[in-house]
Design an enzyme around this catalytic site. Sequence first.
Site, PDB file in Angstrom:
ATOM      1  N   ALA A   1       0.419  43.687  63.516  1.00 56.74           N
ATOM      2  CA  ALA A   1       0.115  42.313  63.143  1.00 56.74           C
ATOM      3  C   ALA A   1       1.319  41.515  63.524  1.00 56.74           C
ATOM      4  O   ALA A   1       1.206  40.250  63.875  1.00 56.74           O
ATOM      5  CB  ALA A   1       0.062  42.135  61.618  1.00 56.74           C
TER       6      ALA A   1
ATOM      7  N   THR B   1       1.031  37.526  65.137  1.00 58.44           N
ATOM      8  CA  THR B   1       1.891  36.170  64.426  1.00 58.44           C
ATOM      9  C   THR B   1       1.945  35.002  65.068  1.00 58.44           C
ATOM     10  O   THR B   1       1.709  33.915  64.787  1.00 58.44           O
ATOM     11  CB  THR B   1       3.079  36.460  63.366  1.00 58.44           C
ATOM     12  OG1 THR B   1       3.939  37.172  64.390  1.00 58.44           O
ATOM     13  CG2 THR B   1       2.605  37.780  62.335  1.00 58.44           C
TER      14      THR B   1
ATOM     15  N   ARG C   1       0.550  41.275  54.912  1.00 50.87           N
ATOM     16  CA  ARG C   1       1.422  41.991  54.032  1.00 50.87           C
ATOM     17  C   ARG C   1       2.706  41.071  53.555  1.00 50.87           C
ATOM     18  O   ARG C   1       3.597  41.674  53.025  1.00 50.87           O
ATOM     19  CB  ARG C   1       1.739  43.268  54.707  1.00 50.87           C
ATOM     20  CG  ARG C   1       0.634  44.339  54.754  1.00 50.87           C
ATOM     21  CD  ARG C   1       0.979  45.314  55.337  1.00 50.87           C
ATOM     22  NE  ARG C   1      -0.129  46.298  55.561  1.00 50.87           N
ATOM     23  CZ  ARG C   1      -0.616  47.192  54.613  1.00 50.87           C
ATOM     24  NH1 ARG C   1      -0.097  47.133  53.293  1.00 50.87           N
ATOM     25  NH2 ARG C   1      -1.522  47.764  54.892  1.00 50.87           N
TER      26      ARG C   1
ATOM     27  N   GLN D   1      -3.752  48.061  66.117  1.00 50.03           N
ATOM     28  CA  GLN D   1      -4.211  48.073  64.618  1.00 50.03           C
ATOM     29  C   GLN D   1      -4.557  46.693  64.235  1.00 50.03           C
ATOM     30  O   GLN D   1      -5.164  46.368  63.097  1.00 50.03           O
ATOM     31  CB  GLN D   1      -2.946  48.314  63.905  1.00 50.03           C
ATOM     32  CG  GLN D   1      -2.245  49.705  63.976  1.00 50.03           C
ATOM     33  CD  GLN D   1      -1.038  49.709  63.210  1.00 50.03           C
ATOM     34  OE1 GLN D   1       0.235  49.373  63.860  1.00 50.03           O
ATOM     35  NE2 GLN D   1      -0.923  50.370  62.186  1.00 50.03           N
TER      36      GLN D   1
ATOM     37  N   ILE E   1      -7.337  43.277  64.199  1.00 52.07           N
ATOM     38  CA  ILE E   1      -8.838  43.162  64.200  1.00 52.07           C
ATOM     39  C   ILE E   1      -9.209  42.002  64.983  1.00 52.07           C
ATOM     40  O   ILE E   1     -10.146  41.466  64.711  1.00 52.07           O
ATOM     41  CB  ILE E   1      -9.298  43.223  62.589  1.00 52.07           C
ATOM     42  CG1 ILE E   1      -8.677  42.402  61.809  1.00 52.07           C
ATOM     43  CG2 ILE E   1      -8.920  44.825  62.159  1.00 52.07           C
ATOM     44  CD1 ILE E   1      -8.939  42.318  60.488  1.00 52.07           C
TER      45      ILE E   1
ATOM     46  N   HIS F   1      -8.588  49.915  63.963  1.00 48.03           N
ATOM     47  CA  HIS F   1      -8.844  49.365  62.546  1.00 48.03           C
ATOM     48  C   HIS F   1     -10.248  48.490  62.686  1.00 48.03           C
ATOM     49  O   HIS F   1     -10.409  47.823  61.596  1.00 48.03           O
ATOM     50  CB  HIS F   1      -7.747  48.664  61.847  1.00 48.03           C
ATOM     51  CG  HIS F   1      -6.655  49.513  61.546  1.00 48.03           C
ATOM     52  ND1 HIS F   1      -5.425  49.083  61.083  1.00 48.03           N
ATOM     53  CD2 HIS F   1      -6.360  50.830  61.333  1.00 48.03           C
ATOM     54  CE1 HIS F   1      -4.701  50.054  60.917  1.00 48.03           C
ATOM     55  NE2 HIS F   1      -5.367  51.135  60.923  1.00 48.03           N
TER      56      HIS F   1
ATOM     57  N   CYS G   1     -26.131  45.115  60.682  1.00 45.07           N
ATOM     58  CA  CYS G   1     -26.823  45.447  59.764  1.00 45.07           C
ATOM     59  C   CYS G   1     -26.699  46.962  59.449  1.00 45.07           C
ATOM     60  O   CYS G   1     -26.906  47.787  60.339  1.00 45.07           O
ATOM     61  CB  CYS G   1     -28.284  44.864  59.964  1.00 45.07           C
ATOM     62  SG  CYS G   1     -29.419  45.365  58.640  1.00 45.07           S
TER      63      CYS G   1
ATOM     64  N   SER H   1       4.816  47.877  61.742  1.00 48.91           N
ATOM     65  CA  SER H   1       5.964  48.487  60.807  1.00 48.91           C
ATOM     66  C   SER H   1       5.786  49.818  60.836  1.00 48.91           C
ATOM     67  O   SER H   1       6.865  50.369  60.377  1.00 48.91           O
ATOM     68  CB  SER H   1       5.504  47.904  59.400  1.00 48.91           C
ATOM     69  OG  SER H   1       4.270  48.514  58.864  1.00 48.91           O
TER      70      SER H   1
ATOM     71  N   ASN I   1       9.968  45.086  67.452  1.00 48.64           N
ATOM     72  CA  ASN I   1       9.473  44.688  66.171  1.00 48.64           C
ATOM     73  C   ASN I   1      10.616  43.903  65.476  1.00 48.64           C
ATOM     74  O   ASN I   1      11.790  44.220  65.571  1.00 48.64           O
ATOM     75  CB  ASN I   1       9.189  45.675  65.370  1.00 48.64           C
ATOM     76  CG  ASN I   1       8.374  45.361  64.068  1.00 48.64           C
ATOM     77  OD1 ASN I   1       7.431  44.547  63.964  1.00 48.64           O
ATOM     78  ND2 ASN I   1       8.858  45.656  63.084  1.00 48.64           N
TER      79      ASN I   1
END
Length: 242
Positions: free
Chosen positions: A23, A27, A35, A100, A102, A118, A126, A192, A212
């Site tokens: 993530a 950002t 989170r 990770q 999406i 993920h 459907c 993380s 990170n």
Amino acid sequence: MNLYEQAAKLLKDGKYTVALTGAGLSTESGIPDFRSSTGYYANIIPEDALSNDVMYNEPERFYKEGYQILKDLEGKKPNDAHFALTKLQEMGLMHEIITQNIDNLHQLAESRDVLPVHGDASHGHCESCQSVYSFEEIDDLVQGGEIPPRCPKCGGLVRTNVVLFGDAMPVEFERAIQATERADTMVVIGSSLRVMPVAYLPRQVKNLIIINKDMTPYDGYADVVIHESAAVALTRILECLK
């Protein structure tokens, strides 16, 4: 030799390199980390709001809480970190990108061999007839008051392609394991490294670079740790490679 030069050397010397992104890479595209302790996500427990149990059994709640996290991805664009990874692939210094995230931003940045372990929020399907729907088409159904959304073709339940808590891992995760087994070098960016089973992957490589802003459980295991934003760090590493 500074950290960026050390990372660049590992990339040049690596025989097979993969990335693992989280993530923190997105950002900078305006996508909040759900989170985080700030913002309206502070009152949402992602393991609950984005669970298949809530989607199936409490659809009104799912489309009020968890769905909002998916809707926040609309209209977002790749940032310099995404394009830097594409550039590394073009240079032959990066192979698969395990993500990770999406948000589909690696694909929008024209990276190849992206493994979204993920899932992907840009489409859904459907569950009955397997018809594919874009997020915009699903959102039209939701905004029209159809909760949960139903397939216009057969009436089956339409759901997101995101791997919700409680779902089985997709085939992309098996491919990520295989890619990691081939690799001698991994660059972790914006993760993380606390979410299993993906957090297990860095242990399988010989050389590990972590980018990170915050500390991770793997910092002591890594060859190079850069506590900097993804875009800044990757841009500086690219400069060292020129």
